[in-house]
Design an enzyme around this catalytic site. Structure first.
Site, PDB file in Angstrom:
ATOM      1  NE  ARG A   1      -4.258  -1.594  -0.143  1.00 50.69           N
ATOM      2  CZ  ARG A   1      -4.027  -3.116  -0.453  1.00 50.69           C
ATOM      3  NH1 ARG A   1      -2.807  -3.301  -1.588  1.00 50.69           N
ATOM      4  NH2 ARG A   1      -5.031  -3.546  -1.050  1.00 50.69           N
TER       5      ARG A   1
ATOM      6  CD  GLU B   1      -2.092   3.519  -6.270  1.00 52.50           C
ATOM      7  OE1 GLU B   1      -1.187   2.621  -5.402  1.00 52.50           O
ATOM      8  OE2 GLU B   1      -3.374   2.638  -6.215  1.00 52.50           O
TER       9      GLU B   1
ATOM     10  CG  HIS C   1      -2.263  -0.812  -7.626  1.00 55.33           C
ATOM     11  ND1 HIS C   1      -2.540   0.083  -6.746  1.00 55.33           N
ATOM     12  CD2 HIS C   1      -1.672  -1.910  -7.248  1.00 55.33           C
ATOM     13  CE1 HIS C   1      -3.027  -0.666  -5.224  1.00 55.33           C
ATOM     14  NE2 HIS C   1      -2.594  -1.744  -6.538  1.00 55.33           N
TER      15      HIS C   1
END
Length: 327
Positions: free
Chosen positions: A246, A275, A294
């Site tokens: 994270r 993000e 990601h």
């Protein structure tokens, strides 16, 4: 009953099918849904399948037909679980579908950091080897992993897989986890600790002894910005830091400063604090910094497992069974 799939493109890039889900019940599929669109898209749906959209009291109040939320991910922090309980809504998630894919990316970042594969590949393609006077060269120090120590913060499915891979490189593994007692006893000792040479330790010991630190813990009040200036100062000079967990686990300016000073030799992240990534994120201009968008979870294999588990969770709910229920 009616279902809506709110963020199909977050999982499917036209390389797999949602048929395992859409064959179960009438389902309206949206490629994407913004915060402004979510109420219109949900409307009177009984079932919603969601990835990153926030679902809270206001959603339940404005869309009272909701009876089930299928989160198309492992993390379910986007759902107000207490609100779901108050409204009698069942929430499920998809655990452990991407363990191997995420661990693979973590090790890809580690290997790039110690071997500098991209640097040397670019050099060769730019003609440097063709024009070399000798049969070999290297542009940065290449580090052997055998005998080095990797510190793993968090020891869930992915952390454990990373530790297993470390065994193949003959590394020592230090683990810091909130509940080390879960891994005590003969069964874990025989399968994990002896085979991988694992030592469970406190955070300060892990920080000071590790050559590589890899983050595999959830983001909580205890772990938020666990990689910060004070903790970086406790680390070895030349440490490598990896985060495929994270983004909020890292104080990004502190890490950027440590990369600039050389205290941290290299870092790799698949996640950032906001993000999509913001243009002013300090990691973008930091040296020896690997950043991926990601995508550690996004192998075709993992995403197909995700769709199958989402479908299985929904079918279990309709049959009156509990499958991966988190609320």
């Amino acid at each position: 009953m009616k279902a809506v799939l709110l963020e199909a493109n977050a999982v499917n890039h036209n390389d797999l099918s949602w048929e395992p889900v859409t064959s179960i019940m009438e389902t309206v599929v949206y490629d994407n849904t913004t915060e402004e669109e979510k109420y219109e898209h949900i409307k009177d749906a009984d079932v919603i399948l969601v990835n990153k959209l926030r679902i809270d009291d206001e959603v339940f109040d404005r869309c009272p037909n909701i009876r089930y939320i299928g989160v198309c991910a492992t993390g379910y922090n986007v759902i107000d679980i207490e609100a779901a309980r108050r409204h009698g809504v069942t929430v499920t998630n998809v655990p452990a579908y991407s363990t191997d894919s995420v661990a693979q990316l973590a090790w890809g970042m580690i290997l790039e950091s110690v071997c500098h594969i991209s640097l040397h590949n670019d050099s060769v393609h730019n003609g440097d080897w063709v024009n070399s006077d000798i049969f070999c060269y290297w542009l940065a120090p290449v580090t052997e992993l055998a005998g080095k120590t990797i510190g793993i913060i968090g020891y869930g499915n992915i952390g454990r897989r990373v530790s297993e891979i470390a065994a193949a490189f003959h590394m020592k593994v230090l683990v810091h986890t909130q509940h080390p007692e879960k891994y005590a006893g003969n069964s874990m000792k025989n399968s994990d600790i002896q085979a991988v040479n694992i030592e469970f330790t406190d955070l300060d010991s892990l920080l000071s002894k590790s050559d590589i630190i890899s983050l595999h813990c959830p983001q909580t009040k205890d772990t938020e910005q666990i990689i910060n200036k004070a903790n970086i100062e406790k680390m070895k000079d030349g440490v490598i830091i990896i985060n495929v967990s994270r983004g909020g686990l890292i104080a990004e300016q502190d890490l950027a400063d440590a990369l600039i000073s050389g205290k941290v030799a290299a870092a790799g992240v698949d996640v950032v604090s906001a993000e999509p990534m913001k243009a002013d994120n300090p990691l973008l201009s930091a040296p020896n910094m690997i950043i991926t968008p990601h995508m550690g979870w996004a192998s075709v294999d993992a995403r197909k497992r995700l769709v199958d588990i989402v479908a299985g969770n929904l079918r279990a709910f309709l049959d009156g069974r509990k499958e991966n229920v988190v609320s």
